[in-house]
Write an enzyme that holds these catalytic residues in place. Structure first.
Site, PDB file in Angstrom:
ATOM      1  N   LYS A  55      16.387  -7.654  15.697  1.00 15.45           N
ATOM      2  CA  LYS A  55      15.820  -8.916  15.201  1.00 15.45           C
ATOM      3  C   LYS A  55      15.072  -8.690  13.886  1.00 15.45           C
ATOM      4  O   LYS A  55      15.130  -9.525  12.977  1.00 15.45           O
ATOM      5  CB  LYS A  55      14.877  -9.513  16.261  1.00 15.45           C
ATOM      6  CG  LYS A  55      15.610  -9.948  17.538  1.00 15.45           C
ATOM      7  CD  LYS A  55      14.631 -10.266  18.675  1.00 15.45           C
ATOM      8  CE  LYS A  55      15.342 -10.459  19.999  1.00 15.45           C
ATOM      9  NZ  LYS A  55      14.413 -10.651  21.140  1.00 15.45           N
ATOM     10  N   GLN A  99       8.200  -9.810  23.179  1.00 16.61           N
ATOM     11  CA  GLN A  99       9.420  -9.326  23.831  1.00 16.61           C
ATOM     12  C   GLN A  99       9.187  -9.079  25.328  1.00 16.61           C
ATOM     13  O   GLN A  99       8.213  -8.434  25.716  1.00 16.61           O
ATOM     14  CB  GLN A  99       9.883  -8.027  23.144  1.00 16.61           C
ATOM     15  CG  GLN A  99      11.208  -7.488  23.647  1.00 16.61           C
ATOM     16  CD  GLN A  99      12.406  -8.356  23.309  1.00 16.61           C
ATOM     17  OE1 GLN A  99      12.418  -9.069  22.313  1.00 16.61           O
ATOM     18  NE2 GLN A  99      13.428  -8.321  24.155  1.00 16.61           N
ATOM     19  N   ASP A 122      10.756 -18.603  20.856  1.00 14.64           N
ATOM     20  CA  ASP A 122      11.472 -18.150  22.051  1.00 14.64           C
ATOM     21  C   ASP A 122      11.723 -19.296  23.035  1.00 14.64           C
ATOM     22  O   ASP A 122      12.535 -19.163  23.951  1.00 14.64           O
ATOM     23  CB  ASP A 122      10.607 -17.111  22.789  1.00 14.64           C
ATOM     24  CG  ASP A 122      11.213 -15.727  22.788  1.00 14.64           C
ATOM     25  OD1 ASP A 122      12.433 -15.605  22.582  1.00 14.64           O
ATOM     26  OD2 ASP A 122      10.449 -14.778  23.010  1.00 14.64           O
TER      27      ASP A 122
HETATM   28  N1  GUN Z   1      14.021 -10.232  26.734  1.00  6.30           N
HETATM   29  C1  GUN Z   1      15.311 -10.533  27.012  1.00  6.30           C
HETATM   30  N2  GUN Z   1      15.687 -11.635  26.339  1.00  6.30           N
HETATM   31  C2  GUN Z   1      14.619 -12.049  25.645  1.00  6.30           C
HETATM   32  C3  GUN Z   1      14.389 -13.144  24.754  1.00  6.30           C
HETATM   33  O1  GUN Z   1      15.256 -13.983  24.478  1.00  6.30           O
HETATM   34  N3  GUN Z   1      13.150 -13.208  24.211  1.00  6.30           N
HETATM   35  C4  GUN Z   1      12.180 -12.315  24.509  1.00  6.30           C
HETATM   36  N4  GUN Z   1      10.996 -12.478  23.947  1.00  6.30           N
HETATM   37  N5  GUN Z   1      12.353 -11.305  25.320  1.00  6.30           N
HETATM   38  C5  GUN Z   1      13.567 -11.182  25.882  1.00  6.30           C
END
Ligand code: GUN
Length: 296
Positions: A55, A99, A122
């Site tokens: 990302k 995350q 998110d």
């Molecule tokens: N862990 C797995 N998928 C995601 C997501 O889309 N966002 C976040 N913040 N953590 C994750």
């Protein structure tokens, strides 16, 4: 957009979306606005390191200013909440992503509820979860189900009236996926069944699906005899399985037995190269939208 083998090419669709996002970024920058995205990672979960790294690189490529805050595994919930409060107050930060998964001593619900809904790219804050349920497009939808939705739309899959089976009821994929597809709206109007670990006759449900979305996190669970001929199959899973021949001792497989299912499916996402790139494309798009909303 599908290749001759009937693959739904997530990388190609994601690139199209990145071009759209780049145009919006350029318009923001012309107005003197530099979109900013803060990543927060707690502990050293190897998969999270990889995801946040991807990302970060995409943010840099597009020209979103990102900063990653890495906190030790032993960080207290109060310390994490304090960092989020400072990011909420920072006008240069338009999007905040904490995350998952978080260490066991931290309550994820409290953490996600502490992110300003306007910066919650998110889509995990209860306000945004509620807006998704209500069909209120002013909120942020979680990136993975939003990405699957875009893949379905842009591959020309008929969603209205379709029988959709979602495998998995998690808050990140399964539940919001169903919420998106059941809306009374364009590119929705589906009949959605969610199956989970207590469901009876999962294979029977799957065989009725025009669109089968596998997001329960069981390696190669979906076999050919569970798929209706011609169905669209979307594989959200990322599972580590031991592999003595691999350099790092494991390989990644999806929730779908791709080799078996591909000949039966009408369309299918490769994995990798299907849903993963779309998740990142949605995050970038949500971040640019957060910046647009902050300045209008
Ligand atoms: N862990 C797995 N998928 C995601 C997501 O889309 N966002 C976040 N913040 N953590 C994750």
């Amino acid at each position: 957009m599908s290749t001759p083998q009937n693959l739904i090419d997530g990388r190609a669709v994601a690139e199209t979306i990145h071009r759209e996002t780049a145009d919006r970024l350029a318009a923001l920058k012309a107005r003197g606005v530099q979109p900013g995205l803060a990543f927060v990672r707690v502990g050293e979960d190897p998969a999270s390191q990889v995801y946040v790294g991807m990302k970060e690189r995409m943010s840099a490529r597009l020209g979103i200013a990102s900063k990653t805050h890495v906190l030790p595994e032993a960080t207290s919930e109060a310390e994490l909440l304090s960092l989020i409060a400072s990011l909420n107050a920072d006008a240069a930060v338009h999007g905040i992503l904490v995350q998952a998964p978080l260490p066991k001593h931290i309550d994820p619900a409290r953490v996600y509820a502490s992110v300003s809904p306007a910066k919650d790219v998110d889509g995990f804050h209860p306000v945004n979860v509620g807006k998704l349920m209500l069909g209120d497009a002013t909120g942020f939808a979680p990136c993975t189900p939003a990405g699957v939705h875009e893949l379905l739309i842009r591959s020309g899959t008929v969603i209205a009236g379709a029988e959709v089976v979602v495998l998995g009821r998690g808050n990140i994929v399964g539940k919001p996926m169903a919420a998106i597809l059941i809306q009374k709206a364009r590119h929705a109007d589906a009949t959605v069944t969610i199956c989970h670990s207590r469901s009876r006759d999962v294979a029977g449900h799957c065989r009725r699906a025009d669109i089968l979305i596998a997001a329960m996190g069981v390696a190669e669970f979906v076999k050919a005899d569970m798929v209706k001929s011609g169905a669209t199959v979307i594989d959200v899973g990322v599972n580590r399985v031991p592999d003595a021949t691999a350099k790092n001792g494991h390989r990644l497989v999806g929730d779908v037995d791709f080799a078996g299912v591909q000949p039966v499916a009408g369309r299918i996402t490769p994995n990798p190269g299907g849903v993963g790139p779309m998740t990142i494309a949605m995050l970038m798009r949500n971040t640019v939208r957060a910046a647009e909303m902050a300045v209008t």
